[in-house]
Design a protein around this motif. Structure first.
Motif, PDB file in Angstrom:
ATOM      1  N   VAL A  95     -35.158  78.518  27.935  1.00  0.00           N
ATOM      2  CA  VAL A  95     -35.845  77.254  28.246  1.00  0.00           C
ATOM      3  C   VAL A  95     -36.096  76.453  26.972  1.00  0.00           C
ATOM      4  CG1 VAL A  95     -37.975  76.251  29.146  1.00  0.00           C
ATOM      5  CG2 VAL A  95     -36.884  78.148  30.348  1.00  0.00           C
ATOM      6  N   LEU A  96     -36.579  77.123  25.923  1.00  0.00           N
ATOM      7  CA  LEU A  96     -36.867  76.422  24.672  1.00  0.00           C
ATOM      8  C   LEU A  96     -35.584  75.928  24.010  1.00  0.00           C
ATOM      9  CD1 LEU A  96     -39.698  78.666  23.190  1.00  0.00           C
ATOM     10  CD2 LEU A  96     -39.921  76.463  24.338  1.00  0.00           C
ATOM     11  N   VAL A  97     -34.516  76.717  24.082  1.00  0.00           N
ATOM     12  CA  VAL A  97     -33.236  76.295  23.505  1.00  0.00           C
ATOM     13  C   VAL A  97     -32.723  75.041  24.213  1.00  0.00           C
ATOM     14  CG1 VAL A  97     -30.791  76.909  23.379  1.00  0.00           C
ATOM     15  CG2 VAL A  97     -32.505  78.492  22.537  1.00  0.00           C
ATOM     16  N   LEU A  98     -32.807  75.015  25.541  1.00  0.00           N
ATOM     17  CA  LEU A  98     -32.342  73.842  26.285  1.00  0.00           C
ATOM     18  C   LEU A  98     -33.134  72.600  25.898  1.00  0.00           C
ATOM     19  CD1 LEU A  98     -31.804  75.310  29.877  1.00  0.00           C
ATOM     20  CD2 LEU A  98     -30.076  74.810  28.144  1.00  0.00           C
ATOM     21  N   PHE A  99     -34.444  72.740  25.729  1.00  0.00           N
ATOM     22  CA  PHE A  99     -35.260  71.580  25.394  1.00  0.00           C
ATOM     23  C   PHE A  99     -35.023  71.120  23.954  1.00  0.00           C
ATOM     24  CE2 PHE A  99     -39.286  69.913  23.637  1.00  0.00           C
ATOM     25  CZ  PHE A  99     -39.373  68.741  24.387  1.00  0.00           C
ATOM     26  N   VAL A 100     -35.128  72.038  23.003  1.00  0.00           N
ATOM     27  CA  VAL A 100     -35.014  71.665  21.592  1.00  0.00           C
ATOM     28  C   VAL A 100     -33.603  71.187  21.262  1.00  0.00           C
ATOM     29  CG1 VAL A 100     -35.159  72.542  19.225  1.00  0.00           C
ATOM     30  CG2 VAL A 100     -36.875  73.218  20.906  1.00  0.00           C
ATOM     31  N   ASP A 101     -32.591  71.915  21.723  1.00  0.00           N
ATOM     32  CA  ASP A 101     -31.214  71.544  21.386  1.00  0.00           C
ATOM     33  C   ASP A 101     -30.810  70.226  22.036  1.00  0.00           C
ATOM     34  OD1 ASP A 101     -31.311  73.945  20.139  1.00  0.00           O
ATOM     35  OD2 ASP A 101     -29.523  74.789  21.070  1.00  0.00           O
ATOM     36  N   ALA A 104     -32.551  67.383  20.096  1.00  0.00           N
ATOM     37  CA  ALA A 104     -31.900  67.135  18.807  1.00  0.00           C
ATOM     38  C   ALA A 104     -30.525  66.516  18.995  1.00  0.00           C
ATOM     39  CB  ALA A 104     -31.792  68.441  18.025  1.00  0.00           C
ATOM     40  N   ALA A 105     -29.770  67.003  19.974  1.00  0.00           N
ATOM     41  CA  ALA A 105     -28.432  66.462  20.210  1.00  0.00           C
ATOM     42  C   ALA A 105     -28.492  65.009  20.658  1.00  0.00           C
ATOM     43  CB  ALA A 105     -27.716  67.305  21.267  1.00  0.00           C
ATOM     44  N   PHE A 106     -29.461  64.682  21.501  1.00  0.00           N
ATOM     45  CA  PHE A 106     -29.610  63.293  21.954  1.00  0.00           C
ATOM     46  C   PHE A 106     -29.942  62.375  20.775  1.00  0.00           C
ATOM     47  CE2 PHE A 106     -32.485  59.957  23.737  1.00  0.00           C
ATOM     48  CZ  PHE A 106     -31.521  59.268  24.454  1.00  0.00           C
ATOM     49  N   THR A 107     -30.768  62.857  19.870  1.00  0.00           N
ATOM     50  CA  THR A 107     -31.117  62.053  18.695  1.00  0.00           C
ATOM     51  C   THR A 107     -29.906  61.846  17.801  1.00  0.00           C
ATOM     52  OG1 THR A 107     -33.348  62.992  18.780  1.00  0.00           O
ATOM     53  CG2 THR A 107     -32.700  61.882  16.748  1.00  0.00           C
ATOM     54  N   PHE A 108     -29.145  62.914  17.559  1.00  0.00           N
ATOM     55  CA  PHE A 108     -27.965  62.798  16.712  1.00  0.00           C
ATOM     56  C   PHE A 108     -26.905  61.887  17.342  1.00  0.00           C
ATOM     57  CE2 PHE A 108     -29.144  66.840  14.454  1.00  0.00           C
ATOM     58  CZ  PHE A 108     -29.111  66.298  13.178  1.00  0.00           C
ATOM     59  N   ALA A 109     -26.760  61.948  18.661  1.00  0.00           N
ATOM     60  CA  ALA A 109     -25.655  61.258  19.322  1.00  0.00           C
ATOM     61  C   ALA A 109     -25.927  59.771  19.532  1.00  0.00           C
ATOM     62  CB  ALA A 109     -25.337  61.927  20.658  1.00  0.00           C
ATOM     63  N   LYS A 110     -27.185  59.401  19.803  1.00  0.00           N
ATOM     64  CA  LYS A 110     -27.453  58.035  20.264  1.00  0.00           C
ATOM     65  C   LYS A 110     -28.389  57.227  19.372  1.00  0.00           C
ATOM     66  CE  LYS A 110     -24.822  58.331  23.813  1.00  0.00           C
ATOM     67  NZ  LYS A 110     -23.582  57.513  23.879  1.00  0.00           N
ATOM     68  N   PHE A 111     -28.843  57.782  18.279  1.00  0.00           N
ATOM     69  CA  PHE A 111     -29.760  57.042  17.409  1.00  0.00           C
ATOM     70  C   PHE A 111     -29.282  57.136  15.965  1.00  0.00           C
ATOM     71  CE2 PHE A 111     -32.238  57.831  21.161  1.00  0.00           C
ATOM     72  CZ  PHE A 111     -33.002  56.684  21.306  1.00  0.00           C
ATOM     73  N   ASN A 197     -35.261  60.743  31.491  1.00  0.00           N
ATOM     74  CA  ASN A 197     -34.864  60.123  32.762  1.00  0.00           C
ATOM     75  C   ASN A 197     -33.395  59.722  32.817  1.00  0.00           C
ATOM     76  OD1 ASN A 197     -37.930  59.520  32.405  1.00  0.00           O
ATOM     77  ND2 ASN A 197     -37.569  59.164  34.575  1.00  0.00           N
ATOM     78  N   ILE A 198     -32.760  59.560  31.665  1.00  0.00           N
ATOM     79  CA  ILE A 198     -31.378  59.089  31.670  1.00  0.00           C
ATOM     80  C   ILE A 198     -30.421  60.169  31.155  1.00  0.00           C
ATOM     81  CG2 ILE A 198     -29.786  57.373  30.728  1.00  0.00           C
ATOM     82  CD1 ILE A 198     -32.082  55.414  30.636  1.00  0.00           C
ATOM     83  N   ALA A 199     -30.695  60.701  29.971  1.00  0.00           N
ATOM     84  CA  ALA A 199     -29.747  61.627  29.355  1.00  0.00           C
ATOM     85  C   ALA A 199     -29.703  62.973  30.077  1.00  0.00           C
ATOM     86  CB  ALA A 199     -30.105  61.828  27.877  1.00  0.00           C
ATOM     87  N   LEU A 200     -30.866  63.576  30.319  1.00  0.00           N
ATOM     88  CA  LEU A 200     -30.874  64.920  30.905  1.00  0.00           C
ATOM     89  C   LEU A 200     -30.175  64.997  32.263  1.00  0.00           C
ATOM     90  CD1 LEU A 200     -34.330  66.573  30.071  1.00  0.00           C
ATOM     91  CD2 LEU A 200     -32.090  66.944  29.032  1.00  0.00           C
ATOM     92  N   PRO A 201     -30.425  64.082  33.216  1.00  0.00           N
ATOM     93  CA  PRO A 201     -29.699  64.180  34.493  1.00  0.00           C
ATOM     94  C   PRO A 201     -28.183  64.068  34.354  1.00  0.00           C
ATOM     95  CG  PRO A 201     -31.603  62.745  34.725  1.00  0.00           C
ATOM     96  CD  PRO A 201     -31.438  63.005  33.263  1.00  0.00           C
ATOM     97  N   MET A 202     -27.711  63.388  33.311  1.00  0.00           N
ATOM     98  CA  MET A 202     -26.282  63.175  33.150  1.00  0.00           C
ATOM     99  C   MET A 202     -25.576  64.314  32.426  1.00  0.00           C
ATOM    100  SD  MET A 202     -26.124  59.089  32.285  1.00  0.00           S
ATOM    101  CE  MET A 202     -24.380  59.044  32.671  1.00  0.00           C
ATOM    102  N   ILE A 203     -26.332  65.220  31.820  1.00  0.00           N
ATOM    103  CA  ILE A 203     -25.710  66.314  31.063  1.00  0.00           C
ATOM    104  C   ILE A 203     -26.028  67.664  31.699  1.00  0.00           C
ATOM    105  CG2 ILE A 203     -25.771  65.007  28.918  1.00  0.00           C
ATOM    106  CD1 ILE A 203     -28.164  66.707  28.062  1.00  0.00           C
ATOM    107  N   ARG A 204     -26.285  67.684  32.992  1.00  0.00           N
ATOM    108  CA  ARG A 204     -26.606  68.952  33.659  1.00  0.00           C
ATOM    109  C   ARG A 204     -25.494  69.993  33.538  1.00  0.00           C
ATOM    110  NH1 ARG A 204     -28.515  67.058  39.491  1.00  0.00           N
ATOM    111  NH2 ARG A 204     -26.831  65.574  39.046  1.00  0.00           N
ATOM    112  N   PRO A 205     -24.209  69.622  33.665  1.00  0.00           N
ATOM    113  CA  PRO A 205     -23.173  70.656  33.469  1.00  0.00           C
ATOM    114  C   PRO A 205     -23.218  71.284  32.087  1.00  0.00           C
ATOM    115  CG  PRO A 205     -22.254  68.720  34.540  1.00  0.00           C
ATOM    116  CD  PRO A 205     -23.624  68.345  34.110  1.00  0.00           C
ATOM    117  N   ALA A 206     -23.426  70.467  31.066  1.00  0.00           N
ATOM    118  CA  ALA A 206     -23.499  71.010  29.706  1.00  0.00           C
ATOM    119  C   ALA A 206     -24.726  71.887  29.534  1.00  0.00           C
ATOM    120  CB  ALA A 206     -23.513  69.862  28.690  1.00  0.00           C
TER     121      ALA A 206
END
Length: 289
Positions: A95-101, A104-111, A197-206
């Motif tokens: 659970v913690l890996v899914l949240f933290v990773d 961090a990945a969303f920050t690296f990818a989109k900001f 609300n936007i990123a997490l629902p779209m990356i459920r397979p990953a």
């Protein structure tokens, strides 16, 4: 040239392609058999006796000693106690890996922020280093904060998983459109709302794949729990199973029964998260078509 003559080469082409398809199926079947054989051989050894395993040639059929071997495992080690410890650690860690990773990945990818490329390059560098190099620094850190011997010492070093951040970064970069994030910013959505609300629902397979990866890694970890857990009452399942393989004579049928029992939760976890991964991938393929 008539229409019949022009149709013949196409039929001949299909005939030429059939052997290629047959060869591909043969290769796939062989690969599946090779992959399944170790698990099937584990079941065979777990249902027979050690004497049957030592026969020449060994016994390749299922036996009737599975319950007896399981009873020997339960009488030799604290199987369910160590399994409970492992379930708690693996669940919390996943659970913690899914949240933290994912954060961090969303920050690296989109900001864009100062030092982003340098930090991401450093992250890729850490992916190439063997995990054994981190054992001594991790143990020193756990000793400084007083967590040696505690189960929570197993979760903290796994939070910022370099592979997980890289995997989600690549998925978010291609799977989350910038237009949606721009529209959310116009509507007043902040960073965390865009992420949740936007990123997490779209990356459920990953996320489903990363959940399987993190849970299996934590479940099968042996070296780090062996080093940091000093209390025999707080050991994980892999460390406890190693106690079956001590002494001058090893009862391999009992060991394989313990391994088989330890593998069943992994099958359950895989069946749960694999559905989300396959369903998400199929949904994306249908939408893309």
């Amino acid at each position: 040239m008539t229409a019949v003559d022009t149709a013949r080469p196409a039929t001949g082409g299909r005939r030429l392609r059939r052997p290629r398809g047959l060869t591909a199926h043969i290769i796939l079947v062989a690969a599946v058999l090779i992959s399944v054989f170790p698990f099937a051989w584990t079941i065979v050894m777990a249902t027979n006796t050690t004497q049957d395993i030592y026969k020449s040639p060994p016994k390749f059929t299922f036996g009737s000693h599975l319950l007896e071997n399981i009873r020997h495992v339960l009488n030799t080690i604290d199987f369910f106690g160590s399994m409970l410890n492992t379930v708690m650690v693996a669940t919390v860690t996943t659970v913690l890996v899914l949240f933290v990773d994912s954060l961090a990945a969303f920050t690296f990818a989109k900001f864009d922020f100062p030092g982003r490329k340098l930090l991401f390059g450093t992250l890729l560098l850490f992916m190439m280093l063997p995990l054994q190099l981190a054992i001594l620094p991790q143990f020193i850190l756990m000793s400084k904060i007083g967590w040696v011997g505690m189960l929570k010492a197993l979760a903290l070093p796994s939070l910022a998983n370099a592979f997980g951040i890289f995997w989600l970064h690549q998925y978010i970069q291609n799977g989350v459109p910038d237009e949606l994030l721009d529209a959310a910013r116009i509507d007043g959505a902040g960073f965390f709302r865009q992420y949740w609300n936007i990123a997490l629902p779209m990356i459920r397979p990953a996320l489903s794949f990363l959940a399987i990866y993190a849970f299996v890694n934590c479940w099968n970890d042996y070296i780090w729990p062996l080093v940091v857990l000093t209390d025999p009452g707080h050991v994980t399942l892999q460390v406890e199973l190693a106690q079956l393989n001590v002494g001058h004579t090893t009862d391999y049928s009992m060991v394989m029964a313990g391994v088989l029992m330890a593998a069943l939760p992994l099958v359950i976890v895989f069946s749960i998260f694999a559905r989300g991964f396959i369903a998400g991938a199929t949904e994306g393929a249908v939408q893309g078509s």
